[in-house]
Design an enzyme around this catalytic site. Structure first.
Site, short mmCIF file in Angstrom:
data_model
loop_
_atom_site.label_atom_id
_atom_site.label_comp_id
_atom_site.label_asym_id
_atom_site.label_seq_id
_atom_site.Cartn_x
_atom_site.Cartn_y
_atom_site.Cartn_z
N ASN A 154 0.87 -1.18 0.00
CA ASN A 154 0.00 0.00 0.00
C ASN A 154 0.90 1.23 0.00
O ASN A 154 1.51 1.55 1.02
CB ASN A 154 -0.90 -0.04 1.25
N LYS A 192 0.09 4.28 -0.25
CA LYS A 192 -0.53 5.48 0.34
C LYS A 192 -0.26 6.69 -0.58
O LYS A 192 -0.23 6.52 -1.80
CB LYS A 192 -0.01 5.70 1.77
N HIS A 207 -9.60 1.31 4.98
CA HIS A 207 -8.32 1.49 5.67
C HIS A 207 -8.53 2.47 6.83
O HIS A 207 -9.30 3.43 6.71
CB HIS A 207 -7.27 2.03 4.70
N GLU A 230 -6.87 4.84 7.92
CA GLU A 230 -6.60 6.25 7.61
C GLU A 230 -7.81 6.89 6.93
O GLU A 230 -8.08 8.07 7.11
CB GLU A 230 -5.32 6.36 6.76
N GLU A 253 -5.52 -4.77 10.74
CA GLU A 253 -4.46 -3.78 10.94
C GLU A 253 -4.71 -3.01 12.23
O GLU A 253 -5.48 -2.03 12.23
CB GLU A 253 -4.45 -2.79 9.77
N GLY A 272 2.77 1.93 11.01
CA GLY A 272 3.84 2.92 10.92
C GLY A 272 4.58 3.18 12.23
O GLY A 272 5.33 4.15 12.33
N SER A 276 3.41 -2.38 10.44
CA SER A 276 4.84 -2.54 10.72
C SER A 276 5.44 -3.87 10.25
O SER A 276 6.34 -4.41 10.89
CB SER A 276 5.12 -2.32 12.21
N GLY A 308 4.89 1.17 4.80
CA GLY A 308 6.24 1.73 4.70
C GLY A 308 7.25 0.84 3.99
O GLY A 308 7.99 1.31 3.12
P1 PGA Z 1 2.87 0.14 7.75
O1 PGA Z 1 1.40 0.46 7.17
O2 PGA Z 1 3.32 -1.14 7.09
O3 PGA Z 1 3.69 1.33 7.33
O4 PGA Z 1 2.75 0.00 9.21
C1 PGA Z 1 0.47 -0.55 6.92
C2 PGA Z 1 -0.80 0.02 6.37
O5 PGA Z 1 -1.24 1.09 6.83
O6 PGA Z 1 -1.43 -0.55 5.46
#
Ligand code: PGA
Length: 247
Positions: free
Chosen positions: A8, A10, A93, A95, A163, A169, A208, A230
């Site tokens: 992803n 983002k 998601h 976010e 998640e 993150g 993460s 990330g």
């Molecule tokens: P992350 O994000 O791997 O940076 O923790 C995962 C996500 O939000 O899909």
């Protein structure tokens, strides 16, 4: 079932990053992998990413509107994503839920729109740190799943991602037991919602994930893949995560 590895991106990625998708596709053609690989770049790159992916890597969107079309300035329909070359779309998601106020009912409508357009919906659920501290993780995620998954959808036609918000993150990871228990709980919720078809739904873990921890996560029961934020951006890290599924 083959593990599904999802990147992803983002709100990251310009034309220059298409070279990473082209290189990954070429590497997977030369030496195939056990995993199914999906990259969700920003919508501006979907069409060119699909061309660069050359049928080896699937390309997805990061969200979609629930309507077919209409006066929704700035929005994209599932049909538009499909038309641009996407085969999947992330919905719900955290976010989007947190920053755009997306509710379970809206996420379910988006998932229905995705299926109508021929896209595989990847529906995300997850608890906050406060909900976790209050011992509500299972209840919160079970509720989100029950209300975000359209009841009429066959199992293989959707994917769930667990998640935990506090793991996204942050470099923090739930324990192996916490992941296993949550995935077992989500499996039960899927069976309750979809009947036997719930058995075929892949449940991904996200938050993460790195090349260093992915093997340990994929080895857990009921983990059908990972959703990577990330670590999906540096091409070498993402390829290492994909290759972790090969023995
Ligand atoms: P992350 O994000 O791997 O940076 O923790 C995962 C996500 O939000 O899909």
């Amino acid at each position: 079932m083959r593990p599904l590895i999802v990147g992803n991106w983002k709100m990251h990625g310009l034309s220059s990053q298409l070279a990473d998708i082209r290189a990954l596709a070429a590497a997977l053609k030369t030496r195939s992998t056990q995993a199914e690989v999906l990259i969700c770049p920003p919508a501006t790159l979907i069409e060119r990413a699909a061309r660069a992916a050359d049928g080896v890597v699937a390309i997805g969107g990061q969200c979609c509107h629930h309507a077919l079309s209409g006066a929704f300035t700035g929005e994209l329909s599932a049909e538009m994503l499909r038309d641009a070359g996407a085969s999947c779309v992330i919905v719900g998601h955290s976010e989007r839920r947190q920053q755009h106020g997306e509710t379970d009912a809206l996420v379910a409508a988006q998932a229905r729109a995705a299926v109508r357009a021929g896209l595989l919906p990847l529906i995300c659920v997850g608890e906050t740190q406060a909900q976790r501290a209050a011992g509500q993780s299972m209840a919160v995620c079970g509720e989100q799943l029950a209300h975000s998954v359209p009841a009429d959808k066959a199992g293989a036609a959707l994917v769930i991602a667990y998640e935990p918000l506090w793991a996204i993150g942050s470099g923090r990871l739930p324990s192996a037991d916490e992941i296993s228990n949550m995935h077992a709980h989500l499996r039960q919720c899927l069976l309750a919602r979809l009947g036997l078809a719930g058995e075929a739904v892949r449940i991904l873990y996200g938050g993460s994930v790195t090349p260093g921890n992915v093997r340990h996560i994929l080895a857990l029961p009921n983990v059908g893949g990972v959703l990577v934020g990330g670590a999906s951006l540096p091409a070498a890290d993402f390829e290492a995560i994909v290759r972790s599924t090969d023995h």
